[in-house]
Design a protein around this motif. Structure first.
Motif, PDB file in Angstrom:
ATOM      1  N   CYS A 137       0.758  -1.365  -0.121  1.00 26.49           N
ATOM      2  CA  CYS A 137       0.139  -0.074  -0.065  1.00 26.49           C
ATOM      3  C   CYS A 137       0.950   1.268   0.062  1.00 26.49           C
ATOM      4  N   LEU A 138       0.417   2.296  -0.879  1.00 27.47           N
ATOM      5  CA  LEU A 138       1.438   3.604  -0.735  1.00 27.47           C
ATOM      6  C   LEU A 138       0.336   4.636  -0.508  1.00 27.47           C
ATOM      7  N   PRO A 139       0.449   5.042   0.587  1.00 23.00           N
ATOM      8  CA  PRO A 139      -0.455   6.251   1.192  1.00 23.00           C
ATOM      9  C   PRO A 139       0.069   7.646   0.557  1.00 23.00           C
ATOM     10  N   VAL A 140      -0.905   8.239  -0.108  1.00 25.75           N
ATOM     11  CA  VAL A 140      -0.532   9.757  -0.776  1.00 25.75           C
ATOM     12  C   VAL A 140      -1.630  10.561  -0.299  1.00 25.75           C
ATOM     13  N   GLN A 157       2.601  14.518   9.611  1.00 25.04           N
ATOM     14  CA  GLN A 157       2.911  13.968  11.118  1.00 25.04           C
ATOM     15  C   GLN A 157       1.837  13.561  11.762  1.00 25.04           C
ATOM     16  N   ALA A 158       0.749  14.450  11.782  1.00 24.37           N
ATOM     17  CA  ALA A 158      -0.332  13.689  12.438  1.00 24.37           C
ATOM     18  C   ALA A 158      -0.997  12.835  12.101  1.00 24.37           C
ATOM     19  N   ILE A 159      -1.157  12.720  10.590  1.00 31.12           N
ATOM     20  CA  ILE A 159      -1.732  11.671   9.881  1.00 31.12           C
ATOM     21  C   ILE A 159      -0.900  10.361  10.128  1.00 31.12           C
ATOM     22  N   ALA A 160       0.239  10.593  10.101  1.00 32.31           N
ATOM     23  CA  ALA A 160       1.289   9.371  10.122  1.00 32.31           C
ATOM     24  C   ALA A 160       0.983   8.631  11.531  1.00 32.31           C
ATOM     25  N   GLN A 161       1.021   9.536  12.709  1.00 35.60           N
ATOM     26  CA  GLN A 161       0.930   9.075  13.871  1.00 35.60           C
ATOM     27  C   GLN A 161      -0.452   8.319  13.940  1.00 35.60           C
ATOM     28  N   ASP A 166       5.394   5.860   9.367  1.00 36.17           N
ATOM     29  CA  ASP A 166       6.431   6.852   9.527  1.00 36.17           C
ATOM     30  C   ASP A 166       6.138   7.982   8.677  1.00 36.17           C
ATOM     31  N   ARG A 167       6.424   9.174   8.931  1.00 33.66           N
ATOM     32  CA  ARG A 167       6.033  10.373   8.270  1.00 33.66           C
ATOM     33  C   ARG A 167       6.720  10.232   6.514  1.00 33.66           C
ATOM     34  N   THR A 168       7.717   9.579   6.607  1.00 38.14           N
ATOM     35  CA  THR A 168       8.355   9.551   5.339  1.00 38.14           C
ATOM     36  C   THR A 168       7.710   8.425   4.572  1.00 38.14           C
ATOM     37  N   ASP A 169       6.594   7.525   4.953  1.00 37.34           N
ATOM     38  CA  ASP A 169       5.975   6.548   4.210  1.00 37.34           C
ATOM     39  C   ASP A 169       4.771   7.588   3.309  1.00 37.34           C
TER      40      ASP A 169
END
Ligand code: GTP
Ligand code: MG
Length: 213
Positions: A137-140, A157-161, A166-169
């Motif tokens: 899965c590639l989150p965009v 940052q908030a969505i990654a959390q 990871d934010r870099t994902d």
């Protein structure tokens, strides 16, 4: 990615209507109006290959597109839009789940989320479900142009959390400014390339290396 050709193949609801299950294929999923069709148009440098609309719920079928005669991009109908007729809403879940769980050609799912919104149950469920099925899965994060660069970073940052990623994902994307376009292509290439190379190898009857002179 150099896009030499991008052609609409067909629209489908049931598996009998899908084109042949020959890979590789990448699907685009996400809430209605999040920008799935716009993202595909941006990737292939076409304004209107895929119909987009200010009215959510525009894409109600599974639409298949063939790129460079080598792989498919699949525009899935968006979920979660209340004004879509009840009958169509009821058919959404089974239609998309059936596609995602039965398609051998599927090499990955690009999950689009509006950068301004906190992902809800649907996104989390889909992520978990893809993980369980071992579908990459590639989150965009879409519509990044609506926020300042600083706010984009905070939202990412908030969505990654929230998603335990990871934010870099998370790739920040804008169909308007084309931010993130190359990053999305690079990730897609990584998913489809092994399959393209192996099918070419099979067609040539031998691995590339052995044919090279
Ligand atoms: N500002 C901005 N608007 C966008 C972007 N991407 C899409 N939009 C707008 O958002 C609306 C919906 O875009 P679509 O691409 O049709 O969304 P979709 O996810 O395919 O929607 P459904 O087919 O209904 O599921 C349109 O008005 C687009 O112009 C973006 O990156 N930036
Ligand atoms: Mg659409």
């Amino acid at each position: 990615m150099i896009v030499k050709s991008a052609d609409f193949i067909t629209s489908a609801v049931t598996p009998e209507q899908y084109p042949p299950d020959e890979g590789p294929e990448i699907a685009f999923a996400g809430r209605s109006n999040v920008g799935k069709s716009s993202l595909i148009n941006c990737l292939v440098n076409r304004r209107r290959l895929v119909k987009t609309s200010a009215t959510p719920g525009r894409t109600q079928l599974i639409n298949f597109f063939r790129i460079n005669a080598a792989f498919n991009l699949v525009d899935l109908p968006g979920y979660g839009y209340a004004k879509v007729p009840e009958k169509i809403r009821r058919q959404w879940g089974p239609m998309v789940r059936r596609y995602l769980s039965s398609r051998t050609a599927l090499k990955g799912v690009v999950l689009l989320m509006d950068i301004r919104r906190t992902p809800r149950e649907e996104e989390i469920d889909l992520l978990d479900w893809l993980l369980e099925k071992a579908i990459p899965c590639l989150p965009v994060l879409t519509k990044a142009d609506k926020l300042s660069k600083h706010k984009q970073k905070l939202r990412a940052q908030a969505i990654a959390q929230h998603l335990a990623l990871d934010r870099t994902d998370l790739i920040r994307f804008s169909a308007k400014t084309r931010l993130g376009k190359e990053q999305v292509w690079a990730a897609i290439e990584e998913l489809v390339l092994p399959a393209v190379v192996s099918s070419r190898d099979a067609a040539m009857g031998a691995p590339f290396e052995e044919n090279a002179t």
